[in-house]
Design an enzyme around this catalytic site. Structure first.
Site, PDB file in Angstrom:
ATOM      1  N   MET A  30       0.850  -1.197   0.000  1.00  0.00           N
ATOM      2  CA  MET A  30       0.000   0.000   0.000  1.00  0.00           C
ATOM      3  C   MET A  30       0.886   1.248   0.000  1.00  0.00           C
ATOM      4  O   MET A  30       0.453   2.340   0.349  1.00  0.00           O
ATOM      5  CB  MET A  30      -0.933  -0.029   1.211  1.00  0.00           C
ATOM      6  CG  MET A  30      -1.840  -1.263   1.173  1.00  0.00           C
ATOM      7  SD  MET A  30      -3.425  -1.056   1.985  1.00  0.00           S
ATOM      8  CE  MET A  30      -2.896  -0.800   3.650  1.00  0.00           C
ATOM      9  N   GLY A  31       2.152   1.059  -0.383  1.00  0.00           N
ATOM     10  CA  GLY A  31       3.047   2.202  -0.529  1.00  0.00           C
ATOM     11  C   GLY A  31       3.635   2.664   0.792  1.00  0.00           C
ATOM     12  O   GLY A  31       3.563   1.970   1.803  1.00  0.00           O
ATOM     13  N   GLU A  35      11.643  -0.495   5.488  1.00  0.00           N
ATOM     14  CA  GLU A  35      12.613  -1.598   5.372  1.00  0.00           C
ATOM     15  C   GLU A  35      11.955  -2.966   5.190  1.00  0.00           C
ATOM     16  O   GLU A  35      12.528  -3.852   4.572  1.00  0.00           O
ATOM     17  CB  GLU A  35      13.524  -1.653   6.608  1.00  0.00           C
ATOM     18  CG  GLU A  35      14.607  -0.633   6.571  1.00  0.00           C
ATOM     19  CD  GLU A  35      14.621   0.192   7.836  1.00  0.00           C
ATOM     20  OE1 GLU A  35      13.526   0.633   8.285  1.00  0.00           O
ATOM     21  OE2 GLU A  35      15.705   0.403   8.383  1.00  0.00           O
ATOM     22  N   HIS A  37       9.297  -3.616   3.424  1.00  0.00           N
ATOM     23  CA  HIS A  37       9.040  -3.759   1.985  1.00  0.00           C
ATOM     24  C   HIS A  37      10.344  -3.981   1.216  1.00  0.00           C
ATOM     25  O   HIS A  37      10.386  -4.724   0.237  1.00  0.00           O
ATOM     26  CB  HIS A  37       8.364  -2.505   1.429  1.00  0.00           C
ATOM     27  CG  HIS A  37       7.049  -2.183   2.054  1.00  0.00           C
ATOM     28  ND1 HIS A  37       6.850  -1.066   2.832  1.00  0.00           N
ATOM     29  CD2 HIS A  37       5.865  -2.834   2.008  1.00  0.00           C
ATOM     30  CE1 HIS A  37       5.599  -1.037   3.230  1.00  0.00           C
ATOM     31  NE2 HIS A  37       4.969  -2.087   2.754  1.00  0.00           N
ATOM     32  N   GLY A 147       5.347 -10.318   4.203  1.00  0.00           N
ATOM     33  CA  GLY A 147       6.107 -10.291   5.448  1.00  0.00           C
ATOM     34  C   GLY A 147       5.377 -11.018   6.563  1.00  0.00           C
ATOM     35  O   GLY A 147       4.161 -10.892   6.713  1.00  0.00           O
ATOM     36  N   MET A 148       6.134 -11.760   7.373  1.00  0.00           N
ATOM     37  CA  MET A 148       5.543 -12.537   8.467  1.00  0.00           C
ATOM     38  C   MET A 148       5.143 -11.679   9.661  1.00  0.00           C
ATOM     39  O   MET A 148       4.542 -12.181  10.594  1.00  0.00           O
ATOM     40  CB  MET A 148       6.508 -13.642   8.907  1.00  0.00           C
ATOM     41  CG  MET A 148       6.456 -14.850   8.006  1.00  0.00           C
ATOM     42  SD  MET A 148       4.789 -15.577   7.899  1.00  0.00           S
ATOM     43  CE  MET A 148       4.702 -16.439   9.463  1.00  0.00           C
ATOM     44  N   GLN A 153      -2.334 -12.340   7.848  1.00  0.00           N
ATOM     45  CA  GLN A 153      -2.550 -12.054   6.422  1.00  0.00           C
ATOM     46  C   GLN A 153      -1.922 -13.167   5.572  1.00  0.00           C
ATOM     47  O   GLN A 153      -2.520 -13.635   4.596  1.00  0.00           O
ATOM     48  CB  GLN A 153      -1.943 -10.700   6.061  1.00  0.00           C
ATOM     49  CG  GLN A 153      -1.918 -10.423   4.574  1.00  0.00           C
ATOM     50  CD  GLN A 153      -1.655  -8.966   4.242  1.00  0.00           C
ATOM     51  OE1 GLN A 153      -2.542  -8.149   4.281  1.00  0.00           O
ATOM     52  NE2 GLN A 153      -0.417  -8.634   3.889  1.00  0.00           N
ATOM     53  N   SER A 185       8.335  -1.206  12.503  1.00  0.00           N
ATOM     54  CA  SER A 185       6.966  -0.811  12.181  1.00  0.00           C
ATOM     55  C   SER A 185       6.943   0.699  12.053  1.00  0.00           C
ATOM     56  O   SER A 185       7.645   1.403  12.803  1.00  0.00           O
ATOM     57  CB  SER A 185       6.019  -1.241  13.312  1.00  0.00           C
ATOM     58  OG  SER A 185       4.819  -0.516  13.241  1.00  0.00           O
TER      59      SER A 185
HETATM   60  O1  PAF Z   1      -0.058  -5.853   3.446  1.00  0.00           O
HETATM   61  C1  PAF Z   1      -0.518  -4.935   2.725  1.00  0.00           C
HETATM   62  O2  PAF Z   1       0.098  -3.886   2.525  1.00  0.00           O
HETATM   63  C2  PAF Z   1      -1.886  -5.111   2.091  1.00  0.00           C
HETATM   64  O3  PAF Z   1      -2.751  -5.787   2.938  1.00  0.00           O
HETATM   65  C3  PAF Z   1      -1.849  -5.760   0.689  1.00  0.00           C
HETATM   66  C4  PAF Z   1      -1.312  -7.188   0.778  1.00  0.00           C
HETATM   67  C5  PAF Z   1      -0.985  -4.941  -0.238  1.00  0.00           C
HETATM   68  C6  PAF Z   1      -3.250  -5.822   0.092  1.00  0.00           C
HETATM   69  O4  PAF Z   1      -3.798  -4.558  -0.067  1.00  0.00           O
END
Ligand code: PAF
Length: 288
Positions: A30-31, A35, A37, A147-148, A153, A185
């Site tokens: 989601m942008g 780190e 990402h 990511g864990m 998720q 975080s």
């Molecule tokens: O983890 C996230 O950033 C979001 O839940 C995802 C997987 C991009 C779905 O919108």
């Protein structure tokens, strides 16, 4: 590196790559990249011919009282980070592109969603699986990277891939941590000085639990109680939950004789922190 905002452009490119036999690593985000990402992009870059990063703040996964409008955005920064990590294609769609009309179908998540963080976020995982179904069809990945830190998720996405037979390999990437063990975080900046000093006790509590299991403790209640006492004596944060469940099924367990997750959420004054460990019955953490 290409930055595309249209679905047709991305599908044309990914279809070409698939025909050429290229493997595609996909990092959905989601942008406002951090780190965590970056680690996902690094892994994707190592393992695939092509890497796609998507940036889309998905309204479907935000509840009515959640922070959709406040969600931080910085596309210029994100695109330059993607470039630095060797991403081949950034998909940056608008809301109208992803949801041009009301949806006809509604995917319900009937397992793995009503525990841990999902309990307090009804509809959240439905939003996640809906957008990922679309993104998988658009990006046609060989592997998708998650990511864990968000282990729930990952468990729900695992269910999505299994149930609907997406030809996608789910890659679980370990949580990125500060030197003192605190999971990275964006919310950590909202901790006061003393809270920041106490917060590594969350990860220490998880290690304490793996030690107990390694020494032979099998009773989930005993472990949860011991983790509670450990945390209570080391941080003034308010425990939201400590749960021990099977993983990735996220069902209650009566004894630790399979892979489990111990997950913790703690409220500080301006931040709620989560962390978890997934471990085998020998107490060895499965992802570090
Ligand atoms: O983890 C996230 O950033 C979001 O839940 C995802 C997987 C991009 C779905 O919108």
């Amino acid at each position: 590196m290409n930055v595309f905002d249209s679905i047709a452009q991305v599908q044309e490119q990914t279809t070409k790559w698939v025909r050429e036999g290229k493997t595609i690593g996909f990092v959905p985000t989601m942008g406002y990249l951090h780190e965590g990402h970056e680690r996902l992009m690094e892994e994707a870059r190592k393992e695939n011919d092509k890497v796609i990063l998507s940036i889309f703040v998905n309204p479907l996964q935000f509840g009515e009282n959640e922070d959709l409008d406040q969600y931080p955005r910085d596309h210029d920064h994100d695109v330059s980070v993607a470039e630095k990590y060797g991403v081949d294609l950034v998909f940056l769609p608008t809301e109208d592109t992803m949801y041009p009309a009301p949806l006809t179908l509604n995917i319900s998540v009937v397992r793995r969603a009503d525990v841990l963080c999902g309990r307090s976020r009804p509809g959240h995982f439905e939003g996640v699986v809906t957008v990922l179904t679309k993104l998988f069809n658009i990006c046609q990945p060989t592997r998708a990277y998650f990511g864990m830190k968000d282990a729930q998720q990952v468990a729900v996405v695992d269910g999505l891939i299994q149930d609907f037979n997406f030809p996608v390999q789910l890659v679980r990437v370990p949580t990125v941590r500060e030197a003192d063990g605190l999971a990275k975080s964006s919310r950590n900046v909202n901790l006061s000085h003393s809270e920041r000093e106490e917060a590594p006790s969350i990860q220490a509590a998880l290690s304490h639990a793996t030690d107990l299991v390694r020494k032979g403790e099998r009773n989930p209640e005993e472990i949860i109680q011991s983790v509670r006492e450990f945390l209570d004596s080391r941080t003034r944060g308010k425990i939201d939950y400590i749960e021990l469940l099977s993983y990735p099924e996220l069902e209650p367990v009566h004894s630790i004789d399979q892979t489990v997750i111990l997950a913790v959420a703690v409220y500080y004054e301006k931040a709620r922190l989560i962390d978890n460990v997934v471990m085998g019955k020998d107490g060895v953490s499965e992802l570090r």
